[in-house]
Motif scaffolding. Structure first.
Motif, PDB file in Angstrom:
ATOM      1  N   GLY A 251      22.981  18.141   6.914  1.00  0.00           N
ATOM      2  CA  GLY A 251      21.850  18.958   6.445  1.00  0.00           C
ATOM      3  C   GLY A 251      21.771  18.990   4.934  1.00  0.00           C
ATOM      4  N   GLY A 252      22.509  18.102   4.258  1.00  0.00           N
ATOM      5  CA  GLY A 252      22.340  17.898   2.821  1.00  0.00           C
ATOM      6  C   GLY A 252      21.708  16.534   2.609  1.00  0.00           C
ATOM      7  N   GLY A 253      21.825  16.010   1.382  1.00  0.00           N
ATOM      8  CA  GLY A 253      21.357  14.640   1.131  1.00  0.00           C
ATOM      9  C   GLY A 253      19.850  14.504   1.078  1.00  0.00           C
ATOM     10  N   ILE A 254      19.370  13.330   1.488  1.00  0.00           N
ATOM     11  CA  ILE A 254      17.943  13.002   1.363  1.00  0.00           C
ATOM     12  C   ILE A 254      17.427  12.310   2.625  1.00  0.00           C
ATOM     13  CG2 ILE A 254      16.178  11.786   0.009  1.00  0.00           C
ATOM     14  CD1 ILE A 254      18.281  11.435  -2.203  1.00  0.00           C
ATOM     15  N   TYR A 255      16.291  12.803   3.109  1.00  0.00           N
ATOM     16  CA  TYR A 255      15.532  12.129   4.157  1.00  0.00           C
ATOM     17  C   TYR A 255      14.315  11.516   3.472  1.00  0.00           C
ATOM     18  CZ  TYR A 255      11.991  12.256   8.025  1.00  0.00           C
ATOM     19  OH  TYR A 255      10.993  11.992   8.924  1.00  0.00           O
ATOM     20  N   ALA A 256      14.335  10.197   3.288  1.00  0.00           N
ATOM     21  CA  ALA A 256      13.199   9.542   2.620  1.00  0.00           C
ATOM     22  C   ALA A 256      12.472   8.656   3.630  1.00  0.00           C
ATOM     23  CB  ALA A 256      13.667   8.771   1.400  1.00  0.00           C
ATOM     24  N   MET A 257      12.774   7.358   3.653  1.00  0.00           N
ATOM     25  CA  MET A 257      12.174   6.465   4.656  1.00  0.00           C
ATOM     26  C   MET A 257      13.312   5.792   5.407  1.00  0.00           C
ATOM     27  SD  MET A 257       9.155   4.642   2.493  1.00  0.00           S
ATOM     28  CE  MET A 257       8.047   4.121   3.764  1.00  0.00           C
TER      29      MET A 257
ATOM     30  N   SER B  10       1.837   6.867  -8.774  1.00  0.00           N
ATOM     31  CA  SER B  10       1.426   7.019 -10.166  1.00  0.00           C
ATOM     32  C   SER B  10       2.308   6.099 -11.005  1.00  0.00           C
ATOM     33  CB  SER B  10       1.612   8.469 -10.624  1.00  0.00           C
ATOM     34  OG  SER B  10       2.980   8.817 -10.495  1.00  0.00           O
ATOM     35  N   ALA B  11       1.964   5.978 -12.281  1.00  0.00           N
ATOM     36  CA  ALA B  11       2.722   5.057 -13.146  1.00  0.00           C
ATOM     37  C   ALA B  11       4.203   5.408 -13.164  1.00  0.00           C
ATOM     38  CB  ALA B  11       2.152   5.096 -14.562  1.00  0.00           C
ATOM     39  N   GLY B  12       4.521   6.705 -13.144  1.00  0.00           N
ATOM     40  CA  GLY B  12       5.921   7.117 -13.242  1.00  0.00           C
ATOM     41  C   GLY B  12       6.523   7.536 -11.918  1.00  0.00           C
ATOM     42  N   GLY B  13       5.812   7.313 -10.827  1.00  0.00           N
ATOM     43  CA  GLY B  13       6.267   7.817  -9.527  1.00  0.00           C
ATOM     44  C   GLY B  13       7.627   7.285  -9.109  1.00  0.00           C
ATOM     45  N   SER B  14       7.854   5.997  -9.282  1.00  0.00           N
ATOM     46  CA  SER B  14       9.125   5.425  -8.816  1.00  0.00           C
ATOM     47  C   SER B  14      10.284   5.888  -9.691  1.00  0.00           C
ATOM     48  CB  SER B  14       9.040   3.903  -8.809  1.00  0.00           C
ATOM     49  OG  SER B  14       7.954   3.495  -8.011  1.00  0.00           O
ATOM     50  N   GLN B  15      10.025   6.013 -11.003  1.00  0.00           N
ATOM     51  CA  GLN B  15      11.076   6.544 -11.873  1.00  0.00           C
ATOM     52  C   GLN B  15      11.403   7.991 -11.489  1.00  0.00           C
ATOM     53  OE1 GLN B  15      13.147   4.735 -13.142  1.00  0.00           O
ATOM     54  NE2 GLN B  15      12.977   4.971 -15.356  1.00  0.00           N
TER      55      GLN B  15
ATOM     56  N   PHE C 145       0.820  -1.222   0.000  1.00  0.00           N
ATOM     57  CA  PHE C 145       0.000   0.000   0.000  1.00  0.00           C
ATOM     58  C   PHE C 145       0.846   1.260   0.000  1.00  0.00           C
ATOM     59  CE2 PHE C 145      -3.459  -2.573   2.071  1.00  0.00           C
ATOM     60  CZ  PHE C 145      -4.350  -2.400   1.037  1.00  0.00           C
ATOM     61  N   CYS C 146       2.057   1.160   0.521  1.00  0.00           N
ATOM     62  CA  CYS C 146       2.732   2.392   0.910  1.00  0.00           C
ATOM     63  C   CYS C 146       4.234   2.193   0.962  1.00  0.00           C
ATOM     64  CB  CYS C 146       2.221   2.757   2.303  1.00  0.00           C
ATOM     65  SG  CYS C 146       3.118   4.054   3.110  1.00  0.00           S
ATOM     66  N   GLY C 147       4.954   2.952   0.180  1.00  0.00           N
ATOM     67  CA  GLY C 147       6.409   2.970   0.342  1.00  0.00           C
ATOM     68  C   GLY C 147       7.153   1.900  -0.434  1.00  0.00           C
ATOM     69  N   SER C 148       6.447   0.971  -1.067  1.00  0.00           N
ATOM     70  CA  SER C 148       7.189  -0.107  -1.737  1.00  0.00           C
ATOM     71  C   SER C 148       7.860   0.398  -3.017  1.00  0.00           C
ATOM     72  CB  SER C 148       6.269  -1.284  -2.059  1.00  0.00           C
ATOM     73  OG  SER C 148       5.275  -0.875  -2.973  1.00  0.00           O
ATOM     74  N   GLY C 149       7.188   1.298  -3.727  1.00  0.00           N
ATOM     75  CA  GLY C 149       7.811   1.863  -4.933  1.00  0.00           C
ATOM     76  C   GLY C 149       8.983   2.752  -4.569  1.00  0.00           C
ATOM     77  N   SER C 150       8.793   3.579  -3.524  1.00  0.00           N
ATOM     78  CA  SER C 150       9.891   4.432  -3.054  1.00  0.00           C
ATOM     79  C   SER C 150      11.064   3.567  -2.628  1.00  0.00           C
ATOM     80  CB  SER C 150       9.482   5.258  -1.823  1.00  0.00           C
ATOM     81  OG  SER C 150       8.225   5.796  -1.970  1.00  0.00           O
ATOM     82  N   SER C 151      10.761   2.450  -1.969  1.00  0.00           N
ATOM     83  CA  SER C 151      11.831   1.597  -1.452  1.00  0.00           C
ATOM     84  C   SER C 151      12.619   0.954  -2.580  1.00  0.00           C
ATOM     85  CB  SER C 151      11.244   0.513  -0.546  1.00  0.00           C
ATOM     86  OG  SER C 151      10.635   1.105   0.572  1.00  0.00           O
TER      87      SER C 151
END
Ligand SMILES: Nc1nc2c(c(=O)[nH]1)N[C@H]1C(S)=C(S)[C@@H](COP(=O)(O)OP(=O)(O)OC[C@H]3O[C@@H](n4cnc5c(=O)[nH]c(N)nc54)[C@H](O)[C@@H]3O)O[C@H]1N2
Ligand SMILES: Nc1nc2c(c(=O)[nH]1)N[C@H]1C(S)=C(S)[C@@H](COP(=O)(O)OP(=O)(O)OC[C@H]3O[C@@H](n4cnc5c(=O)[nH]c(N)nc54)[C@H](O)[C@@H]3O)O[C@H]1N2
Ligand code: SF4
Ligand SMILES: [Mo]
Length: 722
Positions: A339-345, A315-320, A153-159
């Motif tokens: 304080g740079g970089g990325i805070y995702a999951m 969305s279809a292109g969200g993970s890309q 449901f959530c976060g699998s594409g981001s992961s």
């Protein structure tokens, strides 16, 4: 850092006979540390634990009166069996003995007639705990030989996008954002969904950081930003690829970082050439000069941080798009800055023995997988499963509200030959279809240990009060079921405290100095991964990818193909070999848009977005008057131009529809949404709302990676309700 962590156990303020250390059980990145106070066995108050460096003693509007949630008179207190037609909600109290006997008999019958795969376990993150949460039933159902549920449901594409690009690193610490000078919040409504990070962003903003929010509509967070950028839903890939274009072609790249710590720069450069800001503007609707300015500011401000939300993947292109976003700090070298970089999951560095939690070794060879988004198709026979699904057990989850294409799910749940068990707190939209309905405990009534997908702390939740009525914790439920089925693996007789001890990898250096006693005294433990004010985990590369570098070009995307990361799917290794993926980030158009589906767009011209409600937690609290009073009734946000063209005035009751069905809401005519987009926030129960809820119109089609959902990729039409 150490001095920030209080000595709670030693505090004279806290009396352990009336005070327990808690953790918010919700599926929320903040995972707040809490303090339960009891008087004569009654929970009298739930407060935030002020010692916690991230959550700082404040609870959100949803949970600030958590004790009232526990004492809601509508709670399910006893096991029940259905006595009316499915869906009507008529039940009769039975004993636990009868409930367990019935489940044992019906599951056994199903196994004898159709095989164990005819049983589908169905769960999500109604409870997020390591012990009581997403995976609590996995060991039991694996042993039973049931169909394996893939829970995306959530976060699998981001992961999937994150692991392909940067590997299983936590990335930037949210606490490090105090040092950020440029903050891009991308598809995240932090004020509602990640409030304890928002405080930090706000601090940085006060000290001069520029805060940019990228969101199709003017969310609460966008309103507080210094700059709001409004792409069309599902077009972030075009925007991010154009940023890459501007950064590379404008010589804004940190070539030293790129050459030492990345692979595939030349291929990425070539891919990005097509994405001129002018071309991207035609796809995403953001003016070319804004794209140029965003890329320029981001690349030239030191300590520039990205905070992409979960919403980008839908969305279809969200993970890309996310792969493009995840590539940005390696291009500019911002991984070198605190304080740079990325805070995702940031959930990848929690030392958990997921193999002990899920027990994939118990899955019989060749067992099939069914994805939770495909429940309607699975139950109605559309997926042509052999055997079909004849028994279903739902826990920690409310699919009739939260899953996709939900009229189809209801149709499936109405099947007389389907045996459905639901474990719940309340008579939800899903619970109404149960044959056997089981009462579950709430957080103050059981023990648990929370990991987090929003910060670097483990948090203990201690049982503070006795379970009311005949409610049982999820862990206890599966202990009882395992016993009834005669399963004798030691884990099926471990209690909650034994389970948490067994699940955590205490030998990890990240746990050095911590044990259960530490948790009991302090309530939480910060993973030993460095001080947030100086921590730069990737200043010298060290990415846990196959190459050890950021993979702009991912050979494993081609060789190993698509995959769903654990714990969303238990059989990570076996999933390798899904369809080949594009080795590079890029732009994939939405499934439901004028350019990809003109026929649908002619009939259903509006793109709907269904973000989280401020006062609900997914569908939880949407049955509680004091939260509905804060949230309001289901609103349909619509631009004045679109409203005018349809004769819809502010406050008018409208229906929102497509070929999958319809739901109703009150029109809110507002410039907060651009023309062509409507917003209906998530969580309302169809039984309490006026005519349906938003997921009736949602497609169950997967997004591009990790079998993510496509909740932001749906076309609808809006008209006055008749
Ligand atoms: N109050 C509250 N907090 C929650 C939850 C809740 O239900 N209520 N749920 C929790 C859970 S489970 C999760 S996953 C997180 C989610 O947290 P977020 O990722 O913040 O989730 P959303 O509110 O769904 O979406 C955030 C914003 O993304 C925008 N958006 C939608 N589609 C797109 C898109 O295609 N591109 C871009 N750029 N933006 C888009 C939406 O308009 C919305 O304003 O929140 C958690 N916190
Ligand atoms: N349109 C649209 N749909 C979405 C989303 C969106 O943005 N837009 N977001 C998606 C996302 S990100 C998520 S995470 C999912 C969430 O989907 P769900 O996880 O299904 O959402 P919840 O409403 O939290 O439902 C959980 C249920 O579990 C119950 N529960 C809570 N604790 C316990 C417990 O300890 N034991 C038992 N037995 N039950 C318990 C609650 O009462 C509640 O009814 O929804 C997805 N659906
Ligand atoms: S829902 Fe989130 S912000 Fe609210 S108390 Fe729970 S963890 Fe904290
Ligand atoms: Mo979620």
């Amino acid at each position: 850092m150490e001095d920030l962590i209080g000595q709670l156990g030693g505090s004279p303020m806290l009396d352990s006979s009336t005070t327990k250390l808690g953790a918010c059980p919700h599926d929320c990145p903040d995972t707040c540390a809490m303090i339960y106070t009891t008087e004569e066995g009654k929970l009298t108050s739930v407060k935030g634990n002020a010692e916690h460096p991230m959550t700082r003693g404040s609870l959100c509007v949803k949970v600030k009166d958590f004790e009232k949630h526990h004492y809601n008179p509508d709670r399910l207190m006893f096991p029940m069996k259905r006595v009316g037609p499915k869906g009507e909600g008529k039940f009769e109290r039975i004993s636990w003995e009868e409930a367990l006997d019935t489940i044992h008999a019906r599951f056994s019958e199903t196994i004898a007639t159709h095989g164990p795969e005819a049983i589908l376990p169905y769960s999500y993150l109604g409870n997020e705990g390591l012990v009581q949460g997403l995976t609590v039933g996995d060991a039991f159902f694996n042993k039973l030989g049931a169909t394996v549920a893939e829970k995306t449901f959530c976060g699998s594409g981001s992961s999937t996008a994150w692991l392909l690009t940067n590997g299983p690193t936590n990335g930037t610490d949210p606490l490090s954002f105090t040092h950020s000078k440029y903050i891009v919040i991308w598809g995240c409504n932090s004020i509602s969904t990640n409030i304890h990070h928002w405080h930090i962003v706000k601090d940085a903003q006060r000290r001069g950081a520029k805060v940019v929010v990228i969101d199709p509509y003017r969310s609460r967070t966008a309103k507080e930003a210094d700059w709001h950028i409004q792409p069309k839903p599902g077009t972030d890939g075009a925007l991010a690829m154009a940023m890459i274009h501007v950064i590379i072609n404008g010589n804004l790249t940190d070539m030293d970082y790129v050459s030492r710590h990345t692979v595939g720069f030349d291929q990425l450069k070539e891919r990005a050439q097509a994405f001129t800001p002018e071309y991207a503007a035609t796809l995403c609707g953001v003016p070319a000069e804004d794209i140029r300015m965003l890329a320029h500011e981001y690349a030239t401000t030191k300590n520039a941080a990205l905070r992409p939300g979960v919403a980008v993947e839908r969305s279809a292109g969200g993970s890309q798009a996310l792969r493009a976003i995840f590539s940005l700090p390696a291009l500019t070298g911002s991984w070198k800055d605190a304080g740079g970089g990325i805070y995702a999951m940031p959930m990848w560095e929690f030392p958990v023995h997921w193999d002990r939690v899920c027990r994939p070794d118990l899955i019989p060879e060749g067992t099939r997988t069914v994805n939770v988004l495909k429940l309607g198709a699975a139950l109605t026979g559309e997926s042509d499963l052999k055997p079909g699904i004849h028994a279903l057990m739902v826990y920690n989850c409310n699919p009739v509200s939260q899953s996709a294409d939900t009229d189809k799910i209801v149709k499936g749940l109405e099947r007389e030959d389907l045996f459905t068990v639901v474990s719940e707190h309340f008579m939800t939209d899903t619970a109404r279809y149960a044959d056997i309905l089981l009462p579950a405990t709430m957080a103050a009534e059981h023990d648990d240990l929370m990991f987090s997908w929003g910060h670097f702390f483990f948090t203990l939740n201690e049982k503070a009060i006795e379970a009311p009525g005949e409610t049982v914790s999820n862990a206890q439920l599966f202990r009882m079921l395992a016993k009834r089925f005669g399963f004798d693996e030691p884990q099926f007789s471990m209690d909650e405290k034994e389970l948490m001890e067994w699940y955590v990898d205490w030998s990890s250096p990240k746990m050095a100095g911590c044990d259960m006693d530490y948790f009991r005294r302090h309530g939480f433990w910060r993973l030993a991964v460095g001080d947030p004010s100086t921590r730069t985990p990737h200043a010298e590369g060290d990415f846990p990818t196959p190459s050890g570098k950021v993979e702009f070009y991912s050979q494993s995307a081609v060789d190993n193909g698509n995959f769903v990361a654990p714990p969303f799917r238990q059989m990570y290794e076996k999933m390798q070999g899904g369809e080949a993926l594009d080795p590079l980030p890029g732009y994939v158009a939405p499934n439901e848009a004028r350019e990809t589906n003109p026929a649908a767009a002619a009939r259903f011209p509006l793109n709907i977005v269904s973000p989280k409600s401020h006062a609900f937690l997914n569908s939880q609290y949407a049955n509680e008057g004091r939260k509905i009073a804060v949230q309001g009734e289901q609103a349909i946000l619509i631009n004045p131009a679109d409203a005018g063209a349809r004769g819809v005035g502010d406050g008018a009751i409208v229906r929102v529809f497509n070929d999958r069905g319809q739901f109703h809401g009150a029109a809110k005519v507002t410039e907060d949404v651009p023309p062509g987009v409507v917003v209906a926030s998530l969580g309302y129960w169809r039984t309490l709302n006026r005519g349906g809820a938003v997921n009736i119109i949602s497609s169950s089609t997967y997004g591009g990676m990790g079998h993510s959902p496509t909740f932001s990729d749906n076309l609808v039409e809006v008209g006055l309700a008749v």
